[in-house]
Design an enzyme around this catalytic site. Sequence first.
Site, short mmCIF file in Angstrom:
data_model
loop_
_atom_site.label_atom_id
_atom_site.label_comp_id
_atom_site.label_asym_id
_atom_site.label_seq_id
_atom_site.Cartn_x
_atom_site.Cartn_y
_atom_site.Cartn_z
N ASP A 1 5.51 -8.01 -5.14
CA ASP A 1 4.88 -6.81 -4.56
C ASP A 1 3.42 -6.77 -5.01
OD1 ASP A 1 5.82 -3.64 -3.58
OD2 ASP A 1 3.89 -3.94 -4.55
N ASP B 1 3.20 -5.74 2.07
CA ASP B 1 2.76 -6.29 0.78
C ASP B 1 3.90 -6.73 -0.13
OD1 ASP B 1 3.69 -3.82 -0.20
OD2 ASP B 1 2.14 -3.79 -1.75
N GLU B 2 5.08 -6.93 0.45
CA GLU B 2 6.16 -7.40 -0.42
C GLU B 2 7.10 -8.38 0.27
OE1 GLU B 2 9.20 -3.71 -0.64
OE2 GLU B 2 7.14 -3.33 -1.23
N1 DCP Z 1 1.00 2.81 2.16
C1 DCP Z 1 0.70 3.84 3.07
N2 DCP Z 1 1.21 5.09 2.92
C2 DCP Z 1 2.03 5.37 1.85
C3 DCP Z 1 2.37 4.35 0.93
C4 DCP Z 1 1.82 3.07 1.13
O1 DCP Z 1 -0.04 3.58 4.02
N3 DCP Z 1 2.51 6.61 1.70
C5 DCP Z 1 0.38 1.49 2.34
C6 DCP Z 1 -0.80 1.36 1.42
C7 DCP Z 1 -0.32 0.49 0.29
C8 DCP Z 1 0.70 -0.38 0.96
O2 DCP Z 1 1.28 0.43 1.97
O3 DCP Z 1 -1.39 -0.27 -0.30
C9 DCP Z 1 1.77 -0.88 0.02
O4 DCP Z 1 2.48 0.21 -0.52
P1 DCP Z 1 3.07 0.20 -1.97
O5 DCP Z 1 4.08 1.29 -2.03
O6 DCP Z 1 3.51 -1.16 -2.36
O7 DCP Z 1 1.87 0.69 -2.89
P2 DCP Z 1 0.58 -0.07 -3.39
O8 DCP Z 1 0.63 -1.52 -3.13
O9 DCP Z 1 -0.60 0.62 -2.83
O10 DCP Z 1 0.60 0.22 -4.96
P3 DCP Z 1 1.55 -0.39 -6.07
O11 DCP Z 1 0.62 -1.10 -7.02
O12 DCP Z 1 2.18 0.79 -6.72
O13 DCP Z 1 2.52 -1.29 -5.41
CA CA Z 2 2.46 -2.74 -3.63
CA CA Z 3 5.19 -2.45 -1.55
#
Ligand code: DCP
Ligand code: CA
Ligand code: CA
Length: 350
Positions: free
Chosen positions: A8, A106-107
Amino acid sequence: MTIVIFIDMDYFFAACEELRHQELKSIPLAVGTAKESEKYRGVIQTCNYVARKFGVRSGMPTTNAYRLCPNLTYLESDDKYYSDISNKIMQLLRSYNRKIEQMSVDEAAMEVIELNYDESYLLGMEIKNKIKNEIGLTCTIGISFGPTFAKMATDASKPDGLMIIKEEDIHNFLKDKKISKLPGIGPKTEQRMMELGIKTIDNLAKYNPILLSEKFGYVGLELHALANGIDNKKISDKNDRLSIGRERTLNVDTSDINELSKMIDILSNEVYNEILDGNYWFKGIGIKVKYSDFNFVTRNKHFNNNIDSLNTIKSTAVALIKPLIKNDVKIRKIGVRVFAINKIGGQKKL
Ligand code: DCP
Ligand code: CA
Ligand code: CA
């Protein structure tokens, strides 16, 4: 034994922005759907870890984020750019020739079937370094015996982490955690479970599964199994294919082995190109023959070992077709196919 390596990306959208605007790395940065000019009406999609120190979170109205962090830099999201980077990451992961399921932008989960935990750890480190060096981003890797626990391992070790949860550690890992830590339990399910007195994963594990299935359906049983340390969901790789084949009608119906061999050459080359493209191996070769009277037969040959040779496709197809040649009725159409396709034959030489 099956082990899942879950990857991730850290603060993905914001990390992508930092990649092209290095100066944003050390300051609080958030990405949202609203235009810059209308940012106060939008919601935060994600933010970097500098902003998270102030309490900024995904899903939060941007106005709240500014209240917590007045110096926040806001950018409108650029989905095309993030999905280009996402594709590069998935391509990098596919280069390992293993079964992979992309779970979101992203995963991804990668299945390893012949490695132990120590070897999986080394592979996980290698993947982390490769993504860092070739893409320029950090990710967190979770390793466990099932995809859900592997994902939970990433959640528990973000950012830039790597965590292993083995069978013997799963109960300790789960027991005092809030139920919302289980992937699949959103705010609504959490609320309904709280009303039943289920607060921790341990509470859930000990709850009567029949009552759970009455209230939550099949999902209730799945969550109950997870809470008890059972995670046997399989990864499904959409790129997995059962067979690759080509067939074509001959210009003139024939019983001449030289003519048939020429067509087999052409079809084999086409099949082989697709094998090369996909980095596949296979364990079976088959042909199909259609006669002028429209009857048809198929013949297959199975191999014990993985094959990836063009010559083996050609020679096997020719050997299979010879006994099918008849004097009284000519052949009208031929097909060549490889099957039992997989990616586990090993790393291919380029
Ligand atoms: N995303 C979004 N709206 C949300 C949650 C996430 O548009 N409510 C998008 C933006 C994030 C991407 O999806 O960058 C991936 O979500 P993740 O939950 O994996 O969160 P992040 O990658 O941003 O952070 P982390 O480091 O906690 O994985
Ligand atoms: Ca992420
Ligand atoms: Ca994710």
